[in-house]
Design a protein around this motif. Structure first.
Motif, PDB file in Angstrom:
ATOM      1  N   ASP A 111       0.248  -1.198   0.436  1.00 52.42           N
ATOM      2  CA  ASP A 111      -0.276  -0.292   0.004  1.00 52.42           C
ATOM      3  C   ASP A 111       0.994   1.201  -0.260  1.00 52.42           C
ATOM      4  N   ASP A 112       0.253   2.050   0.015  1.00 51.38           N
ATOM      5  CA  ASP A 112       0.861   3.620   0.118  1.00 51.38           C
ATOM      6  C   ASP A 112       1.606   3.987   1.428  1.00 51.38           C
ATOM      7  N   GLU A 113       1.591   3.237   2.431  1.00 52.66           N
ATOM      8  CA  GLU A 113       2.209   3.796   3.288  1.00 52.66           C
ATOM      9  C   GLU A 113       3.544   2.634   3.157  1.00 52.66           C
ATOM     10  N   GLN A 114       3.381   1.996   3.011  1.00 50.92           N
ATOM     11  CA  GLN A 114       4.402   0.857   2.973  1.00 50.92           C
ATOM     12  C   GLN A 114       5.660   1.556   1.797  1.00 50.92           C
ATOM     13  N   ILE A 115       4.803   1.924   0.358  1.00 51.41           N
ATOM     14  CA  ILE A 115       5.734   2.449  -0.343  1.00 51.41           C
ATOM     15  C   ILE A 115       6.806   2.629   0.352  1.00 51.41           C
ATOM     16  N   ALA A 116       6.264   4.177   0.460  1.00 49.58           N
ATOM     17  CA  ALA A 116       6.317   5.596   1.670  1.00 49.58           C
ATOM     18  C   ALA A 116       7.379   5.162   2.130  1.00 49.58           C
ATOM     19  N   ALA A 117       7.493   4.063   3.030  1.00 47.32           N
ATOM     20  CA  ALA A 117       7.955   3.257   4.250  1.00 47.32           C
ATOM     21  C   ALA A 117       9.802   3.229   3.557  1.00 47.32           C
ATOM     22  N   MET A 118       9.611   2.438   2.628  1.00 49.67           N
ATOM     23  CA  MET A 118      10.747   1.288   2.148  1.00 49.67           C
ATOM     24  C   MET A 118      11.330   2.876   0.951  1.00 49.67           C
ATOM     25  N   ALA A 119      10.396   3.509   0.270  1.00 55.01           N
ATOM     26  CA  ALA A 119      11.134   5.037  -0.099  1.00 55.01           C
ATOM     27  C   ALA A 119      11.869   5.414   0.194  1.00 55.01           C
ATOM     28  N   ALA A 120      11.502   6.032   1.801  1.00 54.70           N
ATOM     29  CA  ALA A 120      12.145   6.552   3.269  1.00 54.70           C
ATOM     30  C   ALA A 120      13.752   5.893   3.232  1.00 54.70           C
ATOM     31  N   TYR A 121      13.916   4.345   3.056  1.00 55.01           N
ATOM     32  CA  TYR A 121      14.781   3.962   4.133  1.00 55.01           C
ATOM     33  C   TYR A 121      15.906   3.877   2.386  1.00 55.01           C
ATOM     34  N   VAL A 122      15.092   3.669   1.509  1.00 51.40           N
ATOM     35  CA  VAL A 122      16.199   3.398   0.401  1.00 51.40           C
ATOM     36  C   VAL A 122      17.116   5.065   0.104  1.00 51.40           C
ATOM     37  N   ALA A 123      16.519   5.715   0.465  1.00 47.46           N
ATOM     38  CA  ALA A 123      16.808   7.730   0.136  1.00 47.46           C
ATOM     39  C   ALA A 123      17.376   7.525   1.774  1.00 47.46           C
ATOM     40  N   SER A 124      17.567   7.434   3.100  1.00 43.81           N
ATOM     41  CA  SER A 124      18.475   7.242   3.621  1.00 43.81           C
ATOM     42  C   SER A 124      19.586   6.967   3.328  1.00 43.81           C
ATOM     43  N   LEU A 125      20.345   5.847   2.436  1.00 46.27           N
ATOM     44  CA  LEU A 125      21.329   4.904   2.013  1.00 46.27           C
ATOM     45  C   LEU A 125      21.629   6.365   1.318  1.00 46.27           C
ATOM     46  N   SER A 126      21.394   6.796   0.798  1.00 47.49           N
ATOM     47  CA  SER A 126      22.251   7.370  -0.304  1.00 47.49           C
ATOM     48  C   SER A 126      21.612   8.884  -0.996  1.00 47.49           C
ATOM     49  N   PRO A 127      21.855  10.290  -1.087  1.00 42.15           N
ATOM     50  CA  PRO A 127      20.821  11.047  -1.281  1.00 42.15           C
ATOM     51  C   PRO A 127      20.843  10.370  -3.495  1.00 42.15           C
ATOM     52  N   GLY A 128      19.418  10.692  -3.450  1.00 39.11           N
ATOM     53  CA  GLY A 128      18.231  10.613  -4.733  1.00 39.11           C
ATOM     54  C   GLY A 128      17.551  11.047  -5.559  1.00 39.11           C
ATOM     55  N   PRO A 129      16.955  11.241  -6.410  1.00 32.59           N
ATOM     56  CA  PRO A 129      15.701  12.254  -6.988  1.00 32.59           C
ATOM     57  C   PRO A 129      14.467  11.600  -6.083  1.00 32.59           C
ATOM     58  N   ALA A 130      13.852  13.055  -5.505  1.00 35.09           N
ATOM     59  CA  ALA A 130      12.814  12.150  -4.453  1.00 35.09           C
ATOM     60  C   ALA A 130      11.221  12.338  -4.885  1.00 35.09           C
ATOM     61  N   VAL A 131      10.415  12.122  -4.341  1.00 36.54           N
ATOM     62  CA  VAL A 131       9.016  11.715  -4.882  1.00 36.54           C
ATOM     63  C   VAL A 131       8.571  13.099  -5.620  1.00 36.54           C
ATOM     64  N   PRO A 132       8.237  13.323  -6.692  1.00 40.43           N
ATOM     65  CA  PRO A 132       7.635  15.020  -7.363  1.00 40.43           C
ATOM     66  C   PRO A 132       6.919  15.371  -7.033  1.00 40.43           C
ATOM     67  N   GLU A 133       6.955  16.643  -6.381  1.00 39.54           N
ATOM     68  CA  GLU A 133       5.475  17.619  -5.689  1.00 39.54           C
ATOM     69  C   GLU A 133       4.862  17.698  -6.676  1.00 39.54           C
ATOM     70  N   ALA A 134       3.542  17.388  -6.093  1.00 36.02           N
ATOM     71  CA  ALA A 134       1.912  17.472  -6.669  1.00 36.02           C
ATOM     72  C   ALA A 134       1.691  18.951  -7.801  1.00 36.02           C
ATOM     73  N   LYS A 135       2.742  19.797  -7.738  1.00 35.40           N
ATOM     74  CA  LYS A 135       2.397  20.747  -8.364  1.00 35.40           C
ATOM     75  C   LYS A 135       3.026  20.662  -9.955  1.00 35.40           C
ATOM     76  N   TRP A 136       4.522  19.126  -9.725  1.00 33.36           N
ATOM     77  CA  TRP A 136       4.610  19.230 -11.052  1.00 33.36           C
ATOM     78  C   TRP A 136       4.005  18.394 -11.653  1.00 33.36           C
ATOM     79  N   LEU A 137       3.211  17.430 -11.134  1.00 30.06           N
ATOM     80  CA  LEU A 137       1.972  16.335 -11.564  1.00 30.06           C
ATOM     81  C   LEU A 137       1.059  17.032 -12.315  1.00 30.06           C
ATOM     82  N   ASP A 138       0.330  18.306 -12.008  1.00 31.78           N
ATOM     83  CA  ASP A 138      -1.255  18.728 -12.355  1.00 31.78           C
ATOM     84  C   ASP A 138      -0.778  19.047 -14.001  1.00 31.78           C
TER      85      ASP A 138
END
Length: 262
Positions: A111-138
């Motif tokens: 689910d979305d919560e689990q995906i966000a948690a795994m993304a946060a863990y991988v992001a903590s390993l080393s800097p990389g592209p973040a999930v885009p902000e909503a304004k760029w998806l409109d």
């Protein structure tokens, strides 16, 4: 003369230094990012810890316990949260069957919560592209005409001018883009999954990516008013269809006329 001497008094230098430090500190306090509160820091740490648990249970077999990679999967250092959100959010990961390419899954395992948690863990390993902000998806805020120009220059050679996808080499392929979520289109451009090149902000700005999304979504809305898309290959497939079926009709008519005259 006394006035000149007073201006050069050693104390004036000290006062100027103090004034400069005061101004610098004030400017930094006003412009620097706000420090996270203890509650938000704890929440972030909890999310990363939860993400690590999910990662170790579902991803470590291929990517290693610390995301450093194995013979079965690449290192995830530097891929960022966007890559995890794309790969897991589209059902491509966890990979069920190894092959030339990971296909989009019909069933997302988390689910979305689990995906966000795994993304946060991988992001903590080393800097990389973040999930885009909503304004760029409109898509409504983008320019589909400009996005079409960008798409035809950078994407159409693999994904087809209409986003229908296409074959690549060695069993790989460019997937169709019609019906794909705006977030996943942006993340694919940002992270370059599989055979796709990376279009970071130096190649395509967030505004450019939003315009491409607007173009693809305009095609979603347009549909196929002519009927069958025939692979969305344009006059080539349409001409072949007309030639083959037209020729069959002519041959059938000739046979029928020949039999009738006999």
């Amino acid at each position: 003369m006394n006035a000149l001497t007073n201006r050069r008094h050693p104390a004036a230098v000290v006062l100027l230094l103090l004034l400069g430090l005061l101004l610098t500190g004030t400017a930094y306090a006003a412009l620097a990012p706000k420090q996270a509160t203890a509650a938000s820091t704890a929440a972030g740490a909890d999310q990363v810890a939860y993400g690590k648990e999910l990662f170790v249970a579902n991803c470590a077999t291929c990517h290693g316990k610390n995301g450093t990679g194995t013979k079965s999967g690449p290192s995830l250092a530097g891929v960022g949260a966007a890559a995890v959100d794309f790969q897991v959010g589209t059902g491509r990961m966890p990979l069920m069957n190894p092959g030339a390419q990971a296909p989009r899954g019909t069933d997302v395992k988390f689910d979305d919560e689990q995906i966000a948690a795994m993304a946060a863990y991988v992001a903590s390993l080393s800097p990389g592209p973040a999930v885009p902000e909503a304004k760029w998806l409109d898509a409504k805020a983008g320019d589909p005409a400009r996005g079409g120009q960008i798409y035809r220059v950078n994407c159409a050679m693999c994904h087809n001018a209409r986003g229908a996808g296409g074959a690549l080499t060695r069993g790989k392929y460019a997937p169709p883009l019609i019906g794909v979520e705006e977030k996943h289109i942006f993340e694919a451009m940002e992270t370059g999954p599989q055979s796709m090149p990376v279009f970071n902000d130096k190649n395509l700005s967030p505004e450019d990516k939003r315009d491409v999304i607007a173009y693809l979504k305009s095609m979603d809305e347009e549909g196929n008013p002519g009927g069958q898309a025939l692979g969305s290959l344009g006059p080539v497939s349409e001409g072949m269809f007309a030639w083959i079926f037209g020729l069959l009709i002519l041959v059938g008519a000739a046979v029928w006329l020949g039999q009738k005259s006999a």
